[in-house]
Motif scaffolding. Structure first.
Motif, PDB file in Angstrom:
ATOM      1  N   PRO A   1       0.698  -1.249   0.135  1.00  0.00           N
ATOM      2  CA  PRO A   1      -0.070   0.036  -0.176  1.00  0.00           C
ATOM      3  C   PRO A   1       0.851   1.200  -0.060  1.00  0.00           C
ATOM      4  CG  PRO A   1       0.067  -1.155   2.236  1.00  0.00           C
ATOM      5  CD  PRO A   1       0.858  -2.003   1.290  1.00  0.00           C
ATOM      6  N   THR A   2       2.265   1.083   0.237  1.00  0.00           N
ATOM      7  CA  THR A   2       3.163   2.184   0.075  1.00  0.00           C
ATOM      8  C   THR A   2       3.811   2.523  -1.091  1.00  0.00           C
ATOM      9  OG1 THR A   2       4.998   1.001   0.928  1.00  0.00           O
ATOM     10  CG2 THR A   2       3.649   1.933   2.611  1.00  0.00           C
ATOM     11  N   ASP A   3       3.517   1.759  -2.229  1.00  0.00           N
ATOM     12  CA  ASP A   3       4.279   1.917  -3.521  1.00  0.00           C
ATOM     13  C   ASP A   3       3.260   2.666  -4.385  1.00  0.00           C
ATOM     14  OD1 ASP A   3       5.411   1.455  -5.963  1.00  0.00           O
ATOM     15  OD2 ASP A   3       6.357  -0.454  -5.323  1.00  0.00           O
ATOM     16  N   GLU A   4       3.397   3.948  -4.501  1.00  0.00           N
ATOM     17  CA  GLU A   4       2.518   4.468  -5.261  1.00  0.00           C
ATOM     18  C   GLU A   4       2.517   4.190  -6.880  1.00  0.00           C
ATOM     19  OE1 GLU A   4       3.763   8.669  -4.482  1.00  0.00           O
ATOM     20  OE2 GLU A   4       3.158   8.691  -2.192  1.00  0.00           O
ATOM     21  N   THR A   5       3.703   3.965  -7.436  1.00  0.00           N
ATOM     22  CA  THR A   5       3.849   3.480  -8.844  1.00  0.00           C
ATOM     23  C   THR A   5       3.095   2.241  -9.203  1.00  0.00           C
ATOM     24  OG1 THR A   5       6.016   4.517  -9.110  1.00  0.00           O
ATOM     25  CG2 THR A   5       5.331   2.912 -10.679  1.00  0.00           C
TER      26      THR A   5
END
Length: 405
Positions: free
Chosen positions: A103-107
Motif C-alpha cells: 500500500p506504500t508503493d505509489e507507482t
C-alpha cells in the motif's frame, strides 16, 4: 443339412434364416449404440473447469481449514465476509498467510488501479489494502493467532485461495485478474489434490509468489530499501518539448531561463500564435536575489553575469510579446528560487494526456540540476508543487513587456 435330408421344407428354412439374420443385425446395432454411449459418457469438456463464479463450497472449506493462504490485491471483500470465520480459525490454531499489494508503493498502486479500471483511484485502493492489513493484524493480536502478512512488489495476475494444500483433501481456487473487467473478473478455476499436475502447478506458483513477498511491516533494515523514490535524470530529452508543444497553458519558473527561451524561441512563437497562455516567473535581475542565486547555484559565475542573462531573457520575452501579440506575462520575484519548473496544463480544466510538472533542483555550487517529472496521477505532490508555484506567482511583481512610446 435339414433341407438335404428333407426334414424341413424350403419355405420354413428361408423363414428361419431370415429371422436369424435379422437377430444378428439388431444385435450389431445395439452393440454399436452401447459402445457409442460408453465413449460419449467418458468424453471430458476441457473448458468445464472454467467457472463464472466462485465454487459453492469455497466458504465452507475455508471456514474449516487448518492452513490457509490468500493472495490478491486488497482482500477488502474477503476479509469482511470471512471475519468471524477467520477469528474461529485463529482460535483453533489455523496457520493463515496473507499476501497483498504494497500500500506504500505509489507507482504500483497506479498500475493496479489502471488495470482494474472502473474509475479505481490509487488512493482509495491504498486505503482498502491498509484497512485489510489493519483488520487482519487486529484479529491476530486479539486471538494471538498464527498469522503472517507479506506485501507484493508487482501487480499479481490472479487471486488465490489455497486451503490445506499439503493434505490429500486440499484445494486451490484461482481467479484470473481480467483487464478492466466490467463486473466480476473471470474465469475462476478450482482444483483438488486429485487433479494432479495442474493442481501442483498452481500450488507451486502460489508458493513462489509468497516467497517473493516482503514482510509487513518491513523490518527497520528494509524500510529504506523499499522506500518510494523519485526517478531523477540529467536532462528531459524530448519529452519536455513534446509536452510544451501540445500545451494550452504554461507556467515557467526559474532564475533566468535564458537557455530555455533562447534555444526554443521559435517554438514559443508558435505557441503564442496558436493561443497558448504563457507565464514566466523569474528572479528579478536587479534584486539581491540574483546575487544570492549566483553565489548559491552557479559556481564560477559572477552576479553581474547572472544579472545580464536575466536581462537578456526579458528582452527576448519582450520581443516575443511584440511579434506575436500573444498571451505572455512575466513576473519577477526577489526570492532566490530553490527549484525551477515548467508546468504544462496544470489547472483541472486544462489537464490532458501531456499534463505534467517538469522539475529541477538548483544544487549548491554544483554542475547540473537533478530533474524529475511529476504527473497528475501523483496527486499529492502534483498539487503541492503547483500550489507553491502559484503562491510565488501571486507574491511576485508584474514586469511590463511593452516598449514605451
Amino acid at each position: 443339412m435339414l433341407g438335404a435330408v428333407n426334414i424341413s421344407s424350403t419355405a420354413t428354412l428361408s423363414s428361419v434364416t431370415l429371422g436369424a439374420l435379422a437377430f444378428l443385425a439388431l444385435s450389431q446395432i445395439r452393440s454399436r449404440r452401447h459402445v457409442a454411449e460408453i465413449a460419449k459418457s467418458r468424453e471430458v469438456d476441457p473448458l468445464a473447469i472454467l467457472r463464472s463464479e466462485f465454487p459453492a463450497d469455497l466458504v465452507q472449506r475455508r471456514a474449516s481449514a487448518t492452513q490457509y493462504l490468500f493472495i490478491g490485491v486488497s482482500m477488502a471483500r474477503t476479509v469482511q465476509t470471512m471475519r468471524n470465520d477467520l477469528r474461529r480459525l485463529l482460535l483453533t490454531g489455523t496457520k493463515v498467510r496473507v499476501l497483498l499489494l504494497d500500500p506504500t508503493d505509489e507507482t504500483l498502486l497506479r498500475h493496479a488501479a489502471a488495470q482494474a479500471g472502473r474509475d479505481t483511484d490509487p488512493k482509495r485502493l491504498a486505503a482498502r489494502i491498509s484497512g485489510s492489513i489493519e483488520e487482519i493484524a487486529f484479529l491476530r493480536d486479539e486471538t494471538h493467532g498464527d498469522v503472517e502478512i507479506r506485501v507484493l512488489r508487482h501487480v499479481p495476475t490472479m487471486s488465490v485461495n489455497a486451503i490445506d494444500t499439503q493434505s490429500p483433501s486440499g484445494t486451490i481456487c484461482v481467479q484470473h485478474y481480467e483487464y478492466r473487467a466490467p463486473a466480476e473478473a473471470l474465469p475462476m478455476v478450482q482444483l483438488e489434490s486429485k487433479d494432479g499436475f495442474w493442481y501442483q502447478h498452481f500450488v507451486l506458483e502460489a508458493e513462489r509468489m509468497w516467497e517473493g513477498g516482503s514482510p509487513w511491516p518491513p523490518p527497520p533494515g528494509l524500510q529504506l530499501t523499499h522506500a518510494q523514490r523519485p526517478q531523477f535524470k540529467e536532462t528531459f530529452d524530448g519529452e519536455l518539448i513534446t509536452a510544451m508543444e501540445s500545451a494550452d497553458e504554461l507556467l515557467i519558473t526559474g532564475v533566468t531561463r535564458n537557455t530555455l527561451v533562447h534555444a526554443n524561441y521559435g517554438k514559443f512563437e508558435k505557441l503564442l500564435t496558436k493561443g497558448c497562455r504563457i507565464r514566466f516567473l523569474l528572479v528579478d535581475p536587479e534584486s539581491e536575489a540574483a546575487a544570492t542565486a549566483a553565489d548559491r547555484y552557479y559556481a564560477g559565475r559572477s552576479p553581474e553575469n547572472l544579472r545580464e542573462r536575466g536581462r537578456h531573457t526579458l528582452r527576448l520575452l519582450r520581443e516575443l510579446r511584440r511579434s506575436t501579440g500573444g498571451d505572455l506575462t512575466v513576473r519577477l520575484t526577489a526570492h532566490p528560487l530553490a527549484m525551477g519548473m515548467v508546468a504544462v496544463d496544470t489547472p483541472v480544466s486544462a489537464r490532458g494526456e501531456m499534463s505534467a510538472l517538469f522539475m529541477e533542483y538548483f544544487t549548491y555550487q554544483a554542475s547540473g540540476e537533478p530533474k524529475f517529472v511529476v504527473p497528475p496521477s501523483d496527486e499529492r505532490w502534483f498539487v503541492h508543487f503547483a500550489e507553491e508555484a502559484e503562491a510565488l506567482w501571486r507574491a511576485a511583481s508584474d514586469h511590463e513587456l511593452e516598449v514605451a512610446g
